[in-house]
Design an enzyme around this catalytic site. Structure first.
Site, PDB file in Angstrom:
ATOM      1  N   CYS A 113       0.816  -1.226   0.000  1.00 30.54           N
ATOM      2  CA  CYS A 113       0.000   0.000   0.000  1.00 30.54           C
ATOM      3  C   CYS A 113       0.847   1.271   0.000  1.00 30.54           C
ATOM      4  O   CYS A 113       0.326   2.359  -0.226  1.00 30.54           O
ATOM      5  CB  CYS A 113      -0.954  -0.003   1.180  1.00 30.54           C
ATOM      6  SG  CYS A 113      -2.084  -1.395   1.150  1.00 30.54           S
ATOM      7  N   HIS A 249      -3.127   7.401   2.443  1.00 26.73           N
ATOM      8  CA  HIS A 249      -3.559   6.073   2.004  1.00 26.73           C
ATOM      9  C   HIS A 249      -4.953   5.811   2.560  1.00 26.73           C
ATOM     10  O   HIS A 249      -5.235   6.088   3.730  1.00 26.73           O
ATOM     11  CB  HIS A 249      -2.572   5.018   2.508  1.00 26.73           C
ATOM     12  CG  HIS A 249      -3.003   3.617   2.233  1.00 26.73           C
ATOM     13  ND1 HIS A 249      -3.476   3.219   1.013  1.00 26.73           N
ATOM     14  CD2 HIS A 249      -3.050   2.516   3.044  1.00 26.73           C
ATOM     15  CE1 HIS A 249      -3.793   1.940   1.076  1.00 26.73           C
ATOM     16  NE2 HIS A 249      -3.551   1.497   2.289  1.00 26.73           N
ATOM     17  N   ASN A 279      -9.900  -0.048   0.225  1.00 23.63           N
ATOM     18  CA  ASN A 279      -8.437   0.033   0.189  1.00 23.63           C
ATOM     19  C   ASN A 279      -7.946  -0.568  -1.132  1.00 23.63           C
ATOM     20  O   ASN A 279      -8.008  -1.778  -1.329  1.00 23.63           O
ATOM     21  CB  ASN A 279      -7.870  -0.740   1.389  1.00 23.63           C
ATOM     22  CG  ASN A 279      -6.355  -0.701   1.450  1.00 23.63           C
ATOM     23  OD1 ASN A 279      -5.693  -0.277   0.493  1.00 23.63           O
ATOM     24  ND2 ASN A 279      -5.808  -1.135   2.571  1.00 23.63           N
TER      25      ASN A 279
HETATM   26  N1  ACO Z   1     -18.248  -8.137  10.185  1.00 21.38           N
HETATM   27  C1  ACO Z   1     -18.699  -8.345  11.426  1.00 21.38           C
HETATM   28  N2  ACO Z   1     -17.896  -8.649  12.453  1.00 21.38           N
HETATM   29  C2  ACO Z   1     -16.576  -8.717  12.201  1.00 21.38           C
HETATM   30  C3  ACO Z   1     -16.045  -8.514  10.932  1.00 21.38           C
HETATM   31  C4  ACO Z   1     -16.946  -8.201   9.892  1.00 21.38           C
HETATM   32  N3  ACO Z   1     -16.527  -7.982   8.628  1.00 21.38           N
HETATM   33  N4  ACO Z   1     -14.701  -8.670  10.983  1.00 21.38           N
HETATM   34  C5  ACO Z   1     -14.391  -8.931  12.254  1.00 21.38           C
HETATM   35  N5  ACO Z   1     -15.532  -8.990  12.993  1.00 21.38           N
HETATM   36  C6  ACO Z   1     -15.660  -9.263  14.409  1.00 21.38           C
HETATM   37  C7  ACO Z   1     -14.478  -9.971  14.975  1.00 21.38           C
HETATM   38  O1  ACO Z   1     -14.611 -11.373  14.773  1.00 21.38           O
HETATM   39  C8  ACO Z   1     -14.543  -9.608  16.427  1.00 21.38           C
HETATM   40  O2  ACO Z   1     -15.515 -10.396  17.048  1.00 21.38           O
HETATM   41  P1  ACO Z   1     -15.254 -11.013  18.506  1.00 21.38           P
HETATM   42  O3  ACO Z   1     -15.089  -9.821  19.401  1.00 21.38           O
HETATM   43  O4  ACO Z   1     -16.481 -11.821  18.765  1.00 21.38           O
HETATM   44  O5  ACO Z   1     -14.004 -11.824  18.389  1.00 21.38           O
HETATM   45  C9  ACO Z   1     -15.099  -8.166  16.404  1.00 21.38           C
HETATM   46  O6  ACO Z   1     -15.716  -8.016  15.117  1.00 21.38           O
HETATM   47  C10 ACO Z   1     -14.054  -7.106  16.585  1.00 21.38           C
HETATM   48  O7  ACO Z   1     -12.977  -7.391  15.711  1.00 21.38           O
HETATM   49  P2  ACO Z   1     -11.700  -6.479  15.649  1.00 21.38           P
HETATM   50  O8  ACO Z   1     -10.707  -7.087  14.722  1.00 21.38           O
HETATM   51  O9  ACO Z   1     -11.267  -6.163  17.051  1.00 21.38           O
HETATM   52  O10 ACO Z   1     -12.308  -5.152  15.011  1.00 21.38           O
HETATM   53  P3  ACO Z   1     -11.590  -3.763  14.797  1.00 21.38           P
HETATM   54  O11 ACO Z   1     -12.398  -2.703  15.389  1.00 21.38           O
HETATM   55  O12 ACO Z   1     -10.118  -3.834  15.113  1.00 21.38           O
HETATM   56  O13 ACO Z   1     -11.706  -3.582  13.224  1.00 21.38           O
HETATM   57  C11 ACO Z   1     -10.410  -3.770  11.231  1.00 21.38           C
HETATM   58  C12 ACO Z   1     -11.084  -4.513  12.366  1.00 21.38           C
HETATM   59  C13 ACO Z   1     -11.452  -2.979  10.472  1.00 21.38           C
HETATM   60  C14 ACO Z   1      -9.759  -4.789  10.317  1.00 21.38           C
HETATM   61  C15 ACO Z   1      -9.358  -2.794  11.803  1.00 21.38           C
HETATM   62  O14 ACO Z   1      -8.544  -3.454  12.739  1.00 21.38           O
HETATM   63  C16 ACO Z   1      -8.483  -2.194  10.734  1.00 21.38           C
HETATM   64  O15 ACO Z   1      -8.932  -1.452   9.893  1.00 21.38           O
HETATM   65  N6  ACO Z   1      -7.154  -2.488  10.756  1.00 21.38           N
HETATM   66  C17 ACO Z   1      -6.248  -1.955   9.778  1.00 21.38           C
HETATM   67  C18 ACO Z   1      -6.391  -2.747   8.546  1.00 21.38           C
HETATM   68  C19 ACO Z   1      -5.644  -2.124   7.382  1.00 21.38           C
HETATM   69  O16 ACO Z   1      -5.643  -0.940   7.234  1.00 21.38           O
HETATM   70  N7  ACO Z   1      -5.068  -2.996   6.570  1.00 21.38           N
HETATM   71  C20 ACO Z   1      -4.475  -2.603   5.360  1.00 21.38           C
HETATM   72  C21 ACO Z   1      -3.161  -1.908   5.527  1.00 21.38           C
HETATM   73  S1  ACO Z   1      -2.541  -1.432   4.009  1.00 21.38           S
HETATM   74  C22 ACO Z   1      -1.818  -2.768   3.156  1.00 21.38           C
HETATM   75  O17 ACO Z   1      -0.610  -2.842   3.081  1.00 21.38           O
HETATM   76  C23 ACO Z   1      -2.620  -3.760   2.463  1.00 21.38           C
END
Ligand code: ACO
Length: 322
Positions: A113, A249, A279
């Protein structure tokens, strides 16, 4: 002193829109969860017969038209991509051939990214050293091809697209400075852990998927993208008030908001596309830049700060006078 200046931008999004409602029918998720956790409402997905070079070509043609140059004026092509059409030749070589250009160097850069920031850094150095005078720099991805569409933790985040800029040698900048960084000790937090050399059997089974420790990536992205704003401002002896637009980004609206808050850049000065694009990895920054140029928000003379963050980890920024 020779510097590089952005003289044209372009972008392209595939036609197919994948909404959060569509995803509700594919995995156990819902629109409210996706919007509140990521800010994403929809993303674009390339057609089965559409490849990264196809997206790159359309974005490039639009940038070339905006710059008012001929394809043959281009003497350097760099494509930032994680999802190259083929193992080789590079997507940049495929693109070069499509554009009818023969001879000048064309190569890919892989920093996920942050790839576009790395490509811009390299192109700027080519121009500053007199090795090129007119560079086509592209970020293009079909990231949907390396997503497990049964994994709700990752499949809601990503989309496909391409963005491009034309850089031209000029006596005044232009690109004021670029800053790129990597730290490979975080290699396992965001990755596709297979490839042509390692675990190729999984590639053959169509299981080359993105895996991610979302929370860790989130924290690191906020820190790195905030710090790099400061680094760019200090390098140019500028204050944040002088920045007209931040083009970060587009991974997650909560990351973008947290970065803006830490860096004290008001949200009215931040270009946002993540709601409609998701993304798009290396394509996200040039896509957002082109959108803000074409809708008239970004105009000549303004100071623009571009920044990216991705797997590796790798991260980078560019401070530009348009
Ligand atoms: N729908 C519903 N529930 C979900 C989903 C979904 N799509 N995905 C995860 N959950 C659940 C999880 O299972 C978890 O449930 P649990 O508490 O029963 O275990 C709960 O939601 C909370 O999950 P978290 O992972 O703690 O949620 P968070 O608020 O951290 O959001 C997210 C997750 C959106 C992925 C966030 O952490 C994020 O955006 N991280 C950065 C990701 C990113 O930017 N990646 C790309 C970088 S760039 C590159 O190089 C590609």
């Amino acid at each position: 002193m020779t510097c590089s200046r952005v003289i044209g931008t372009g972008s392209y999004l595939p036609e197919k829109i994948l909404t959060n409602s569509d995803l509700e029918r594919m995995v156990d998720t819902n629109d409210e969860w996706i919007r509140s956790r990521t800010g994403i409402c929809e993303r674009r997905i390339a057609a089965d017969d559409q490849f990264t070079c196809d997206l790159a070509e359309q974005a490039s043609l639009r940038a070339i038209e905006a710059a008012g140059i001929k394809n043959t004026d281009i003497d350097l092509i760099i494509v930032a991509t994680t999802t190259a059409d083929q193992v080789f030749p590079s997507t940049a070589c495929l693109l070069q051939h499509r554009l009818g250009i023969e001879g000048p160097p064309a190569f890919d850069v892989q920093a996920v990214c942050a790839g576009f920031m790395f490509a811009l850094d390299v192109a700027d150095k080519f121009i500053r050293t007199g090795s090129a005078r007119c560079a086509l720099v592209v970020g293009a991805e079909t990231f949907s091809r390396i997503i497990d569409w049964t994994d709700r933790r990752t499949c809601i985040l990503f989309g496909d697209g391409a963005g491009a800029v034309i850089l031209k040698a000029d006596n005044s900048p232009g690109i004021l400075s670029t800053h790129i960084h990597s730290d490979g000790k975080y290699k396992d937090l965001l990755c596709v852990p297979v490839g042509v050399s390692k675990n190729y059997n999984l590639v053959q089974q169509g299981k080359a998927y993105t895996t991610m420790e979302g929370g860790e990536v989130f924290r690191w992205a906020v820190t790195a993208m905030s710090d790099i704003i400061e680094e760019a401002l200090v390098a140019n002896n500028m204050d944040k008030e002088q920045i007209d637009w931040l083009v970060p980004h587009q991974a997650n609206i909560r990351i973008i908001n947290a970065v803006g808050k830490r860096a004290k850049i008001p949200s009215e000065k931040v270009v946002i596309t993540v709601n409609r694009h998701g993304n798009t990895s290396a394509a996200s920054v040039p896509l957002a830049l082109d959108e803000a140029v074409r809708d008239g928000r970004i105009v000549s003379g303004q100071y623009i700060l571009l920044e990216g963050f991705g797997g590796g980890f790798s991260w980078g920024s560019a401070l530009i006078k348009m």
